[in-house]
Enzyme design. Sequence first.
Site, PDB file in Angstrom:
ATOM      1  N   GLY A  92      47.821   9.478   5.423  1.00 59.35           N
ATOM      2  CA  GLY A  92      46.586   9.097   6.086  1.00 59.35           C
ATOM      3  C   GLY A  92      45.467  10.012   5.655  1.00 59.35           C
ATOM      4  O   GLY A  92      45.606  10.806   4.718  1.00 59.35           O
TER       5      GLY A  92
ATOM      6  N   HIS B  49      44.090  12.655   6.885  1.00 64.33           N
ATOM      7  CA  HIS B  49      44.240  14.110   6.944  1.00 64.33           C
ATOM      8  C   HIS B  49      44.936  14.651   5.699  1.00 64.33           C
ATOM      9  O   HIS B  49      44.542  15.688   5.154  1.00 64.33           O
ATOM     10  CB  HIS B  49      45.021  14.508   8.192  1.00 64.33           C
TER      11      HIS B  49
ATOM     12  N   LEU C 218      53.394  12.646  10.384  1.00 61.46           N
ATOM     13  CA  LEU C 218      54.547  11.796  10.117  1.00 61.46           C
ATOM     14  C   LEU C 218      54.329  10.755   9.037  1.00 61.46           C
ATOM     15  O   LEU C 218      55.289  10.155   8.557  1.00 61.46           O
ATOM     16  CB  LEU C 218      54.975  11.110  11.420  1.00 61.46           C
TER      17      LEU C 218
ATOM     18  N   GLU D  72      43.675  26.793  18.273  1.00 56.88           N
ATOM     19  CA  GLU D  72      43.683  27.977  17.418  1.00 56.88           C
ATOM     20  C   GLU D  72      45.119  28.337  17.080  1.00 56.88           C
ATOM     21  O   GLU D  72      46.025  28.075  17.870  1.00 56.88           O
ATOM     22  CB  GLU D  72      43.003  29.150  18.142  1.00 56.88           C
TER      23      GLU D  72
ATOM     24  N   HIS E 278      47.883  18.939  13.811  1.00 58.61           N
ATOM     25  CA  HIS E 278      46.617  18.259  14.083  1.00 58.61           C
ATOM     26  C   HIS E 278      45.817  18.988  15.152  1.00 58.61           C
ATOM     27  O   HIS E 278      44.616  19.208  15.017  1.00 58.61           O
ATOM     28  CB  HIS E 278      46.867  16.819  14.518  1.00 58.61           C
TER      29      HIS E 278
END
Length: 272
Positions: free
Chosen positions: A87, A89, A84, A62, A26
């Site tokens: 969702g 993403h 985990l 990065e 993330h």
Amino acid sequence: MTEPAHDHGTRRTVHHGSPALVVVAHGSRDPRTPRTVATLLDRVRELRPGLDVRLGHIELNEPALPDTLAALGAGRAVLVPLLLGRGVHIKRDLPAFATAASRLETRIAGALGPHPLLVEALYDRLTQAGWHTSARARPRTHSRTHPGGDAVVLAAAGSRDPESAADTRRTAALLSERLGGVPVLAAYASAASPTVPEALRALAARGHHRTAVASYFTAPGYFAGRSAAAAPWIAAAPLGAHPALARLLLHRYDEALTTPSPTRARRRLATA
């Protein structure tokens, strides 16, 4: 029925032309997080020598995921989210990134959890925090009629996606089973309820006055720190670079190559 954690082999022959494993993190403003993720990737490389293992971030750090994918050119890759639960993403962002990398053949692996390997990592972190020498050494009662004794709050980041919350609750149930029936209540640092303090109060109302906080976070950060600070007793460290997490990343990589997932793959990859 859950699969036994020891069934997930990781040391395999890497054939020439095997797709790259792109670990998708993330990103975090906490400087400890990139170091933790780098150590985790080193463990993955040790487990699968010869496999091209790369890192891409959704935001904040990065290398950014688009840059990592662009560097692979017209190659092949499996995107394994360091996330985990299900969702936005995984459901929206990763497919969009994969589609934008128009020269690259991609597959997207599922979320890391729920899985027995995560439960083993959570159990170890609790033990390292003092559960083994304190809670497990004492007799407990946690029946419906006499609910006193030790308990655990499984502190997670939280999501508005109901499937993400379901994944966290499933992990809490698996951890309870691993702890021999100790009550484990899922709680969230944001976006969902109960919050960690609310879960702690709920357990105290049931007679659980020695409650540990298990950190269901992949790395240190703001939410993990805030959750640990609420602990009335011991608080476990985040999963970090635990060996079980490295094994699980490889398991999800292998799974993505061998399991058809047309809604997640932009173009089918032949198994190397």
